[in-house]
Motif scaffolding. Sequence first.
Motif, PDB file in Angstrom:
ATOM      1  N   UNK A 101     -20.174  20.451  15.915  1.00 17.08           N
ATOM      2  CA  UNK A 101     -21.564  20.803  15.632  1.00 17.08           C
ATOM      3  C   UNK A 101     -21.837  20.991  14.138  1.00 17.08           C
ATOM      4  N   UNK A 102     -20.795  21.077  13.328  1.00 17.92           N
ATOM      5  CA  UNK A 102     -20.995  21.363  11.909  1.00 17.92           C
ATOM      6  C   UNK A 102     -20.692  20.183  10.992  1.00 17.92           C
ATOM      7  N   UNK A 103     -20.270  19.086  11.544  1.00 19.89           N
ATOM      8  CA  UNK A 103     -19.825  17.876  10.832  1.00 19.89           C
ATOM      9  C   UNK A 103     -18.420  18.078  10.255  1.00 19.89           C
ATOM     10  N   UNK A 104     -17.786  16.974   9.946  1.00 18.86           N
ATOM     11  CA  UNK A 104     -16.431  17.034   9.409  1.00 18.86           C
ATOM     12  C   UNK A 104     -16.421  17.459   7.948  1.00 18.86           C
ATOM     13  N   UNK A 105     -17.577  17.597   7.325  1.00 21.59           N
ATOM     14  CA  UNK A 105     -17.627  18.155   5.967  1.00 21.59           C
ATOM     15  C   UNK A 105     -17.523  19.677   6.012  1.00 21.59           C
ATOM     16  N   UNK A 106     -18.197  20.281   6.984  1.00 20.02           N
ATOM     17  CA  UNK A 106     -18.222  21.743   7.078  1.00 20.02           C
ATOM     18  C   UNK A 106     -17.037  22.275   7.874  1.00 20.02           C
ATOM     19  N   UNK A 107     -16.600  21.549   8.892  1.00 18.24           N
ATOM     20  CA  UNK A 107     -15.495  22.010   9.737  1.00 18.24           C
ATOM     21  C   UNK A 107     -14.286  22.497   8.959  1.00 18.24           C
ATOM     22  N   UNK A 108     -13.770  21.708   8.008  1.00 21.85           N
ATOM     23  CA  UNK A 108     -12.611  22.163   7.233  1.00 21.85           C
ATOM     24  C   UNK A 108     -12.908  23.378   6.362  1.00 21.85           C
ATOM     25  N   UNK A 109     -14.154  23.541   5.933  1.00 17.68           N
ATOM     26  CA  UNK A 109     -14.526  24.727   5.153  1.00 17.68           C
ATOM     27  C   UNK A 109     -14.310  25.988   5.987  1.00 17.68           C
ATOM     28  N   UNK A 110     -14.521  25.862   7.302  1.00 18.87           N
ATOM     29  CA  UNK A 110     -14.315  26.993   8.192  1.00 18.87           C
ATOM     30  C   UNK A 110     -12.894  27.535   8.160  1.00 18.87           C
ATOM     31  N   UNK A 111     -11.947  26.708   7.737  1.00 19.53           N
ATOM     32  CA  UNK A 111     -10.557  27.166   7.621  1.00 19.53           C
ATOM     33  C   UNK A 111     -10.413  28.212   6.525  1.00 19.53           C
ATOM     34  N   UNK A 112     -11.368  28.265   5.619  1.00 18.97           N
ATOM     35  CA  UNK A 112     -11.374  29.283   4.562  1.00 18.97           C
ATOM     36  C   UNK A 112     -12.227  30.494   4.957  1.00 18.97           C
ATOM     37  N   UNK A 113     -12.758  30.457   6.168  1.00 15.61           N
ATOM     38  CA  UNK A 113     -13.580  31.570   6.671  1.00 15.61           C
ATOM     39  C   UNK A 113     -13.027  32.107   7.989  1.00 15.61           C
ATOM     40  N   UNK A 114     -11.704  32.110   8.085  1.00 14.28           N
ATOM     41  CA  UNK A 114     -11.045  32.760   9.213  1.00 14.28           C
ATOM     42  C   UNK A 114     -10.447  31.858  10.258  1.00 14.28           C
ATOM     43  N   UNK A 115     -10.871  30.609  10.335  1.00 15.38           N
ATOM     44  CA  UNK A 115     -10.343  29.713  11.360  1.00 15.38           C
ATOM     45  C   UNK A 115      -8.943  29.231  10.988  1.00 15.38           C
ATOM     46  N   UNK A 116      -8.128  28.974  11.996  1.00 10.43           N
ATOM     47  CA  UNK A 116      -6.809  28.389  11.779  1.00 10.43           C
ATOM     48  C   UNK A 116      -6.646  27.104  12.576  1.00 10.43           C
ATOM     49  N   UNK A 117      -7.761  26.628  13.157  1.00 11.06           N
ATOM     50  CA  UNK A 117      -7.704  25.448  14.005  1.00 11.06           C
ATOM     51  C   UNK A 117      -8.984  24.639  13.802  1.00 11.06           C
ATOM     52  N   UNK A 118      -8.837  23.323  13.759  1.00  9.14           N
ATOM     53  CA  UNK A 118      -9.986  22.444  13.533  1.00  9.14           C
ATOM     54  C   UNK A 118     -10.423  21.743  14.815  1.00  9.14           C
ATOM     55  N   UNK A 119      -9.948  22.260  15.932  1.00  9.82           N
ATOM     56  CA  UNK A 119     -10.429  21.733  17.204  1.00  9.82           C
ATOM     57  C   UNK A 119      -9.778  20.429  17.601  1.00  9.82           C
ATOM     58  N   UNK A 120     -10.593  19.488  18.027  1.00 11.39           N
ATOM     59  CA  UNK A 120     -10.104  18.287  18.695  1.00 11.39           C
ATOM     60  C   UNK A 120     -10.441  17.010  17.939  1.00 11.39           C
ATOM     61  N   UNK A 121      -9.629  15.996  18.176  1.00 12.30           N
ATOM     62  CA  UNK A 121      -9.956  14.654  17.686  1.00 12.30           C
ATOM     63  C   UNK A 121     -11.166  14.095  18.432  1.00 12.30           C
ATOM     64  N   UNK A 122     -11.468  14.689  19.597  1.00 14.28           N
ATOM     65  CA  UNK A 122     -12.686  14.376  20.341  1.00 14.28           C
ATOM     66  C   UNK A 122     -12.821  12.870  20.589  1.00 14.28           C
ATOM     67  N   UNK A 123     -11.859  12.330  21.339  1.00 10.09           N
ATOM     68  CA  UNK A 123     -11.900  10.916  21.687  1.00 10.09           C
ATOM     69  C   UNK A 123     -13.213  10.575  22.390  1.00 10.09           C
ATOM     70  N   UNK A 124     -13.693  11.514  23.203  1.00 10.23           N
ATOM     71  CA  UNK A 124     -14.966  11.305  23.900  1.00 10.23           C
ATOM     72  C   UNK A 124     -15.705  12.628  23.968  1.00 10.23           C
ATOM     73  N   UNK A 125     -17.014  12.593  23.741  1.00 10.81           N
ATOM     74  CA  UNK A 125     -17.858  13.787  23.861  1.00 10.81           C
ATOM     75  C   UNK A 125     -19.250  13.308  24.230  1.00 10.81           C
ATOM     76  N   UNK A 126     -19.838  13.911  25.270  1.00  8.39           N
ATOM     77  CA  UNK A 126     -21.137  13.435  25.754  1.00  8.39           C
ATOM     78  C   UNK A 126     -22.246  14.475  25.718  1.00  8.39           C
ATOM     79  N   UNK A 127     -21.890  15.763  25.776  1.00  6.08           N
ATOM     80  CA  UNK A 127     -22.918  16.792  25.897  1.00  6.08           C
ATOM     81  C   UNK A 127     -23.665  16.985  24.585  1.00  6.08           C
TER      82      UNK A 127
END
Length: 369
Positions: A303-329
């Motif tokens: 939901x945040x794009x791959x530009x913002x997602x990695x920034x979240x690693x500097x705001x407490x996250x330790x995981x970047x989620x999934x490669x998301x081969x498929x997503x429909x919702x």
Amino acid sequence: MGYIQEKSRINSIFDKVEGRERVSDEDALFLLENADLLTLGRLADIARRQKHPDNVATFVVDRNINYTNVCVAGCKFCAFQTKKNSPDAYLLEFEEIFSKIQELVDWGGTTLLMQGGLNPDLGLDFYVELFRQIKKRFPQIQVHSLSASEIFYISKLEKLPIKEVLKILKEAGLDSLPGGGAEILSDEIRIQISSNKVNTETWLEVHRSAHQLGMKTTATMMFGHIEKPKHIVEHLRHIRELQDESLKENKGFFTAFIPWTFQKGGTKLDHLETATTVYYLKVLAVSRIYLDNFDNIQSSHVTQTMKVGPVGLHFGANDLGSTMIEENVVTSTGWKVAAPRPEKMADIIRKAGFKPAQRDTYYNIVRHF
């Protein structure tokens, strides 16, 4: 509150975090409403490093197969759902599902995420047969599937207790539950945006029951719509309390917390202002600071794009989620979701200043890069 009082309050929270002392609901609300972004980032980074001093950031190779889009819930934030008699309604054949899983295996994937609508034509037998066949054909794949809402809906259709439904599905091959359907765990909000789905107590009861059966689950939060900061803190309190309870029982528990933002596009909430990137990062940071009994916090590139997602690693996250081969919702709103190969995902994490590693559903490392 004056500047000196505010500074004193923040210093007090810094002392708590550095001393590994639990912050209160009042602390969390104060941070959401008053702390600046960089202060929250510093606090969340301290909390992350306490749990992950090796500076490793993980991701999973999975596939999200939405096996049906027929749903009677009518959630106001959803653009994916459709009615049974709609020309767009579908139910995937088993062979099509197996073909998708084979592609996941070919990618080196480990996790199958399956979620759909509340489809009145699908009883317990459908899921039992599906999971049995998946495990027979792909014993190495971890079946991380069905939201609390789906589990409760099956229990209603079959007139069986929630725990009995989970036990039967577990025996058929269901390994763990995703945290979908949580939205905001405050009935004040749920009654306005998802009144036909499970209430807060029932969502928690589904996950509590799964934990008691020795299953691991994840917790999620979809925010940035009609909720206020106090509702976010209420949500976090509910899952922190259940995590305390589950860890005490020493059976199953939440492996991770994943917050993400509401996305406009074909929903009944499109008139709302959506959450900013700054607010997303603030909520992510407060989640790490408050959820001291969660090892893993995920940053949502979906939901945040791959530009913002990695920034979240500097705001407490330790995981970047999934490669998301498929997503429909989320994609159904018109939002474009990235699907990077594992090597690309690792490169993104490395460029953000972290050591990349591929994990499985349970956050076991399966590959270092």
